[in-house]
Write an enzyme that holds these catalytic residues in place. Structure first.
Site, short mmCIF file in Angstrom:
data_model
loop_
_atom_site.label_atom_id
_atom_site.label_comp_id
_atom_site.label_asym_id
_atom_site.label_seq_id
_atom_site.Cartn_x
_atom_site.Cartn_y
_atom_site.Cartn_z
N SER A 172 -14.95 51.41 -12.95
CA SER A 172 -15.26 52.18 -14.16
C SER A 172 -14.64 53.56 -14.04
O SER A 172 -14.49 54.08 -12.92
CB SER A 172 -16.79 52.35 -14.28
OG SER A 172 -17.10 53.29 -15.28
N TYR B 85 -24.83 54.66 -10.11
CA TYR B 85 -23.74 53.87 -10.71
C TYR B 85 -22.37 54.43 -10.33
O TYR B 85 -21.49 53.70 -9.87
CB TYR B 85 -23.93 53.88 -12.23
CG TYR B 85 -22.92 53.04 -12.98
CD1 TYR B 85 -23.03 51.65 -13.00
CD2 TYR B 85 -21.86 53.63 -13.67
CE1 TYR B 85 -22.10 50.87 -13.70
CE2 TYR B 85 -20.94 52.85 -14.37
CZ TYR B 85 -21.07 51.48 -14.39
OH TYR B 85 -20.15 50.72 -15.08
N1 NAP Z 1 -19.96 48.58 -20.73
C1 NAP Z 1 -19.29 49.63 -20.29
O1 NAP Z 1 -19.18 50.66 -20.96
C2 NAP Z 1 -18.64 49.60 -18.95
C3 NAP Z 1 -17.81 50.68 -18.61
C4 NAP Z 1 -17.18 50.68 -17.37
C5 NAP Z 1 -17.37 49.62 -16.51
N2 NAP Z 1 -18.18 48.58 -16.86
C6 NAP Z 1 -18.34 47.50 -15.89
O2 NAP Z 1 -17.98 46.29 -16.50
C7 NAP Z 1 -18.74 45.23 -15.93
C8 NAP Z 1 -19.42 44.45 -17.05
O3 NAP Z 1 -20.26 45.35 -17.74
P1 NAP Z 1 -20.97 44.99 -19.12
O4 NAP Z 1 -21.09 46.25 -19.86
O5 NAP Z 1 -20.33 43.81 -19.75
O6 NAP Z 1 -22.44 44.60 -18.57
P2 NAP Z 1 -23.54 43.60 -19.17
O7 NAP Z 1 -23.38 43.44 -20.62
O8 NAP Z 1 -24.83 44.07 -18.62
O9 NAP Z 1 -23.15 42.19 -18.48
C9 NAP Z 1 -23.17 42.10 -17.07
C10 NAP Z 1 -22.94 40.66 -16.65
O10 NAP Z 1 -23.02 40.65 -15.20
C11 NAP Z 1 -23.98 39.67 -14.82
N3 NAP Z 1 -24.67 40.07 -13.60
C12 NAP Z 1 -25.43 41.17 -13.40
N4 NAP Z 1 -25.97 41.16 -12.18
C13 NAP Z 1 -25.55 40.01 -11.59
C14 NAP Z 1 -25.77 39.40 -10.33
N5 NAP Z 1 -26.57 39.97 -9.42
N6 NAP Z 1 -25.17 38.22 -10.07
C15 NAP Z 1 -24.37 37.64 -10.98
N7 NAP Z 1 -24.12 38.15 -12.19
C16 NAP Z 1 -24.71 39.31 -12.49
C17 NAP Z 1 -24.94 39.59 -16.02
O11 NAP Z 1 -25.60 38.33 -16.10
P3 NAP Z 1 -27.05 38.00 -15.46
O12 NAP Z 1 -27.91 39.18 -15.70
O13 NAP Z 1 -27.44 36.76 -16.18
O14 NAP Z 1 -26.77 37.76 -14.01
C18 NAP Z 1 -23.98 39.71 -17.19
O15 NAP Z 1 -23.42 38.47 -17.51
C19 NAP Z 1 -19.71 45.88 -14.96
O16 NAP Z 1 -19.18 45.84 -13.66
C20 NAP Z 1 -19.78 47.30 -15.45
O17 NAP Z 1 -20.14 48.22 -14.45
C21 NAP Z 1 -18.82 48.55 -18.06
#
Ligand code: NAP
Length: 255
Positions: free
Chosen positions: A142, A155
């Site tokens: 990120s 984070y």
């Molecule tokens: N959204 C943003 O603005 C943003 C910005 C920068 C980086 N990111 C990064 O992008 C990635 C995805 O983020 P997102 O925003 O799409 O998050 P999200 O909507 O919360 O989705 C996260 C996904 O990861 C899975 N997950 C979480 N904990 C897990 C575990 N212990 N084992 C296996 N799967 C797990 C969740 O499914 P379950 O809960 O069913 O396991 C879900 O499918 C993350 O690494 C986040 O840090 C996001």
């Protein structure tokens, strides 16, 4: 492996948010996606959604914090689908907290999921790719890893560690014929960011993030960073001397 050859993919965090949108973009491109997350229902609905697309999704529910189960999952995916071309390690979580709420268990959960969860996936994948002398890995960090930001002490620390780890591994993996890329999104509208109580600058929808990642995966760039406005803002913030840096981030505490 040529950049356009990524066809058999393991994608973690595929049930929701960025991962789900990316899985859909991959099946639209005709790729086979082994999709992982803990919630099997999300993976079932993703596979159903993918049925009308050129590629297909097979769900492999797993918790990335459990190293032995992750390793078994990688083995099962390759036994079922054949050798992986591309692995996208996207599973992650966020828990904003203020200094007054600093808590060991909350911090540990962020480290276990975002950092150690990625490490648990990387170890079995890297061993296979190094042995084969080919493979492509993308780690989702990120722009929050560029600098410590208020409410993101846990984070940002995990994402900074991922960036550092990938920088350290890239030259070594390249020698083994393995391509490593870092994905650094800005704010993307997903269940994760809906926890934020502030107005998020340059917020983009998840399908736009997926398109940026798909384009980046097929490039030779080490870092896939988007959107442009957030990239410029965060790289500039990191370059500031601390006096100016804290003048800006102290205002965020009050907002
Ligand atoms: N959204 C943003 O603005 C943003 C910005 C920068 C980086 N990111 C990064 O992008 C990635 C995805 O983020 P997102 O925003 O799409 O998050 P999200 O909507 O919360 O989705 C996260 C996904 O990861 C899975 N997950 C979480 N904990 C897990 C575990 N212990 N084992 C296996 N799967 C797990 C969740 O499914 P379950 O809960 O069913 O396991 C879900 O499918 C993350 O690494 C986040 O840090 C996001």
């Amino acid at each position: 492996m040529e950049p356009n050859d990524s066809r058999r993919v393991w994608l973690t965090g595929a049930g929701k948010g960025i991962g789900r949108a990316l899985a859909i973009a991959m099946v639209e491109a005709g790729w086979t996606v082994a999709a992982s997350a803990r919630t099997a229902d999300d993976l079932d609905s993703l596979a159903a959604e993918a049925e009308t697309k050129p590629g297909h999704v097979v769900g492999y529910p797993v918790d990335v914090t459990r190293a032995a189960e992750v390793s078994e999952t990688v083995e099962r995916i390759e036994a079922d689908l054949g050798p992986l071309d591309l692995v996208v390690l996207n599973a992650g979580t966020h828990q904003p907290f203020k200094a007054a709420d600093f808590d060991i268990e909350t911090f540990r959960r962020l480290v276990e999921t975002n950092l150690m969860g990625t490490v648990n996936c990387l170890a079995p994948v890297m061993a296979r790719f190094i042995e084969r002398g080919r493979g492509h890995i993308a780690v989702v960090a990120s722009v929050a890893g560029y600098a410590g930001l208020p409410t993101a002490a846990g984070y940002s620390a995990t994402k900074a560690a991922l960036i550092n780890m990938c920088e350290a591994l890239e030259p070594d993996l390249a020698r083994h014929g393995v391509k490593l890329q870092l994905v650094s999104p800005g704010f993307v509208d997903t269940p994760l960011t809906r926890k934020n109580e502030f107005k998020m600058p340059f917020l983009i929808p998840a399908d736009q993030a997926a398109n940026d990642i798909m384009a980046g995966l097929q490039s030779r760039r080490f870092e896939i960073v988007f959107p442009f406005g957030m990239k410029v803002a965060m790289k500039a913030l990191r370059a500031l001397p601390y006096r100016l840096f804290f003048a800006i981030t102290r205002r965020m505490v009050g907002s």
